[in-house]
Design a protein around this motif. Structure first.
Motif, short mmCIF file in Angstrom:
data_model
loop_
_atom_site.label_atom_id
_atom_site.label_comp_id
_atom_site.label_asym_id
_atom_site.label_seq_id
_atom_site.Cartn_x
_atom_site.Cartn_y
_atom_site.Cartn_z
N VAL A 136 -44.09 -51.80 41.45
CA VAL A 136 -43.39 -52.64 40.42
C VAL A 136 -42.03 -52.67 40.36
N LEU A 137 -41.31 -51.30 40.34
CA LEU A 137 -39.79 -51.28 40.26
C LEU A 137 -39.18 -51.68 41.64
N CYS A 138 -39.80 -51.69 42.83
CA CYS A 138 -39.23 -52.04 43.96
C CYS A 138 -39.19 -53.63 44.13
N ALA A 139 -40.31 -54.17 43.49
CA ALA A 139 -40.54 -55.56 43.47
C ALA A 139 -39.71 -56.15 42.69
N ALA A 140 -39.23 -55.51 41.43
CA ALA A 140 -38.36 -56.05 40.48
C ALA A 140 -36.86 -55.98 41.13
N GLY A 141 -36.54 -54.81 41.64
CA GLY A 141 -35.33 -54.64 42.38
C GLY A 141 -34.92 -55.78 43.38
N ALA A 169 -34.43 -59.11 41.75
CA ALA A 169 -33.05 -59.18 41.25
C ALA A 169 -32.03 -59.33 42.18
N THR A 170 -32.42 -58.69 43.24
CA THR A 170 -31.47 -58.81 44.58
C THR A 170 -31.24 -60.23 44.94
N VAL A 171 -32.49 -60.97 45.27
CA VAL A 171 -32.57 -62.14 45.69
C VAL A 171 -31.94 -63.20 44.45
#
Length: 91
Positions: A12-17, A20-22
């Motif tokens: 979940v944290l990776c997907a959120a990161g 956010a980057t995109v």
């Protein structure tokens, strides 16, 4: 916590990161800063410094030591920021 929970939180944290980057990459770049106006007095002082530097280079003294520029006139504009901006390459 179980290993599955840790993996789920990590995913979940990776997907959120990534999201956010995109989003940040897709946002438009900020407007460039408008060029600051330099007072006539500061422009004249900067031109004087450039003249003195050119003269020192001609004489061969610019590479050997330190050149110092002072202002003796009372009430003159403080041009330190303009001089720093001009000679630091932030033109």
């Amino acid at each position: 916590m179980s290993r599955r929970t840790w993996v789920g939180v990590w995913a979940v944290l990776c997907a959120a990161g990534i999201a956010a980057t995109v989003a940040l990459n897709a946002s438009p770049a900020p407007d460039p800063q408008p060029e600051k106006r330099v007072s006539a007095e500061c422009a004249e002082y900067i031109a004087d410094i450039e003249t003195q530097l050119a003269k020192a280079k001609e004489e061969g003294t610019a590479d050997d030591g330190v050149l110092a520029f002072t202002r003796t006139r009372a009430g003159a504009d403080d041009c330190s920021d303009e001089i720093h901006d001009h000679f630091s390459g932030d033109r």
